[in-house]
Write a protein that holds these residues in place. Structure first.
Motif, mmCIF file in Angstrom:
data_model
loop_
_atom_site.group_PDB
_atom_site.id
_atom_site.type_symbol
_atom_site.label_atom_id
_atom_site.label_comp_id
_atom_site.label_asym_id
_atom_site.label_seq_id
_atom_site.Cartn_x
_atom_site.Cartn_y
_atom_site.Cartn_z
ATOM 1 N N PHE A 40 0.340 59.560 16.915
ATOM 2 C CA PHE A 40 1.209 60.504 17.050
ATOM 3 C C PHE A 40 2.069 60.875 15.585
ATOM 4 O O PHE A 40 2.546 61.972 15.666
ATOM 5 C CB PHE A 40 2.441 59.967 17.852
ATOM 6 N N GLU A 41 2.058 60.179 14.870
ATOM 7 C CA GLU A 41 2.713 60.294 13.659
ATOM 8 C C GLU A 41 1.965 61.348 12.717
ATOM 9 O O GLU A 41 2.452 62.261 12.333
ATOM 10 C CB GLU A 41 3.229 59.072 12.800
ATOM 11 N N GLU A 42 0.805 60.969 12.796
ATOM 12 C CA GLU A 42 -0.336 61.739 11.944
ATOM 13 C C GLU A 42 -0.551 62.983 12.507
ATOM 14 O O GLU A 42 -0.433 64.258 11.814
ATOM 15 C CB GLU A 42 -1.502 61.187 11.841
ATOM 16 N N ARG A 43 -0.604 63.157 13.836
ATOM 17 C CA ARG A 43 -1.219 64.280 14.700
ATOM 18 C C ARG A 43 -0.202 65.127 15.229
ATOM 19 O O ARG A 43 -0.311 66.394 15.684
ATOM 20 C CB ARG A 43 -2.193 64.119 15.262
ATOM 21 N N GLY A 44 1.010 64.560 15.529
ATOM 22 C CA GLY A 44 2.036 65.333 16.394
ATOM 23 C C GLY A 44 1.470 65.019 17.863
ATOM 24 O O GLY A 44 0.501 64.683 18.355
ATOM 25 N N TYR A 45 2.537 65.164 18.973
ATOM 26 C CA TYR A 45 2.371 64.681 20.265
ATOM 27 C C TYR A 45 1.107 65.841 20.903
ATOM 28 O O TYR A 45 0.422 65.338 21.480
ATOM 29 C CB TYR A 45 3.615 65.103 20.933
ATOM 30 N N MET B 97 12.125 64.056 17.653
ATOM 31 C CA MET B 97 12.337 65.245 16.896
ATOM 32 C C MET B 97 11.365 66.327 17.071
ATOM 33 O O MET B 97 11.791 67.492 16.462
ATOM 34 C CB MET B 97 12.687 65.173 15.376
ATOM 35 N N ASP B 98 10.413 66.165 17.700
ATOM 36 C CA ASP B 98 9.203 67.038 17.921
ATOM 37 C C ASP B 98 9.329 68.308 18.900
ATOM 38 O O ASP B 98 9.422 67.830 20.119
ATOM 39 C CB ASP B 98 8.002 66.168 18.062
ATOM 40 N N ARG C 156 9.657 60.702 14.796
ATOM 41 C CA ARG C 156 8.894 62.079 14.942
ATOM 42 C C ARG C 156 8.806 62.525 16.208
ATOM 43 O O ARG C 156 8.965 63.719 16.683
ATOM 44 C CB ARG C 156 7.550 61.823 14.009
#
Lengths: 222, 222
Positions: free
Chosen positions: A22-27, A105-106, A102
């Motif tokens: 999730f941190e690398e790629r986003g949800y 805040m996404d 992340r």
């Protein structure tokens, strides 16, 4: 007991892999297949613990704000400072905490209820402020529910700004500055004069918690 | 002059379309083709103004923090409050402002330098605080550069929290609460007693600026 230990370890592995993805790629972009691959567990094991990508994300969100318990302090405003400054320190050092922040805040994480951490943190801060009030630590105009939301929202923004301009490198000094700006509107002067709001406080609290764990018998740690 | 007017209008059309697409889709997912489609302009016209998706995003980021100029106030702390409360009001009503904020807080916008708005806002706030100091409005311990970053970071977080828990519906009351928590650590008591930090202040300032525009001769408005 052994079986349960293994399940706990597997769940922890999966959450740590999910945090990384999730941190690398986003949800939105992250997939369960990527989490499976990173965790090195079977599909069955993953679905036993988490039925969907959203449940995985909720697991990460829940984990990051449950992991560390601050030692109780006689002064509840100091305890609140310790919660904030420890979180700032851990954000620099713990991928699970970073991933949770992340996700929260996404704004493009469609279908993911991100209000949980804001609301859970608000409750934690509110309870500390209620106790602070009963102990005479608060100025008379403070409304704990309003001030709790201000503390939580402002700290989230200081984290974002620090992530954006320095990759969290300046987060501890920014968090210390935040508290020095907020607390004079919250706490009575005699409390203010007794507080440790320094940049190094987060690391001091972290080491205190670690050394307490190490002093406990092994059985209590697992 | 007519040609220039048309170019200005085309640029404005493109930026408004880009704002809409970035807000709906996020930076990563948005494409120039979608912006072209929403703006209803030719590919040549778009590339005349913006060479890449990043330039489009930078255009939106720049536009949202340049659009409105607060009337100068004798009291610079009130002027700072007006900047914050007007922005809160406009965030509820102007898609360009919302898109700029979303881009700034989008941690998955790879290749986009999002530090611009944070740093530009910091400079604006810093200048107001420097003038406030020279006018004797600030408490002696205030360091304008540190306080400017605290104001900008905290306001960003209050916006995020409001967006997450209420879709910006409670942003004006949260922004008012933010200033009531920060300013007692910044301004001397006689200044504090003279401030309007109410929830309705943003709308009041907005109407004031609009009525000034309407009173100017038409030539000066375009």
């Amino acid at each position: 007991m052994v079986k349960q230990d293994r399940a706990v370890r597997t769940r922890k592995n999966i959450l740590e892999a999910a945090a990384k993805i999730f941190e690398e790629r986003g949800y939105q972009a992250a997939t369960i297949a990527e989490v499976l691959n990173a965790a090195g567990v079977t599909k069955g094991a993953l679905y036993f613990h988490f039925e969907s990508k959203e449940q995985l994300a909720q697991g990460v969100l829940h984990e990051q704000d449950q992991r560390f318990v601050i030692p109780g302090r006689p002064c509840k405003i100091q305890e609140l400072a310790d919660v904030v400054l420890l979180h700032a320190y851990r954000l620099q050092t713990d991928p699970m905490v970073r991933a949770g922040v992340r996700l929260t805040m996404d704004q493009h994480a469609e279908g993911l209820d991100r209000s949980g951490p804001f609301l859970r943190w608000s409750v934690v801060v509110r309870e500390l402020l209620d106790t602070a009030r009963s102990q005479g630590e608060l100025l008379p105009q403070v409304v704990p529910s309003v001030t709790a939301d201000v503390v939580v929202g402002t700290f989230a923004g200081v984290q974002s700004m620090s992530q954006t301009v320095s990759g969290y490198q300046d987060l501890q000094s920014r968090s210390s500055a935040l508290l020095r700006h907020l607390f004079p509107s919250i706490a009575v002067p005699s409390v203010l004069a007794s507080l440790d709001l320094s940049e190094s406080r987060g690391e001091v609290v972290y080491e205190e918690i670690r050394s307490r764990f190490e002093q406990q018998p092994a059985a209590a740690v697992s």
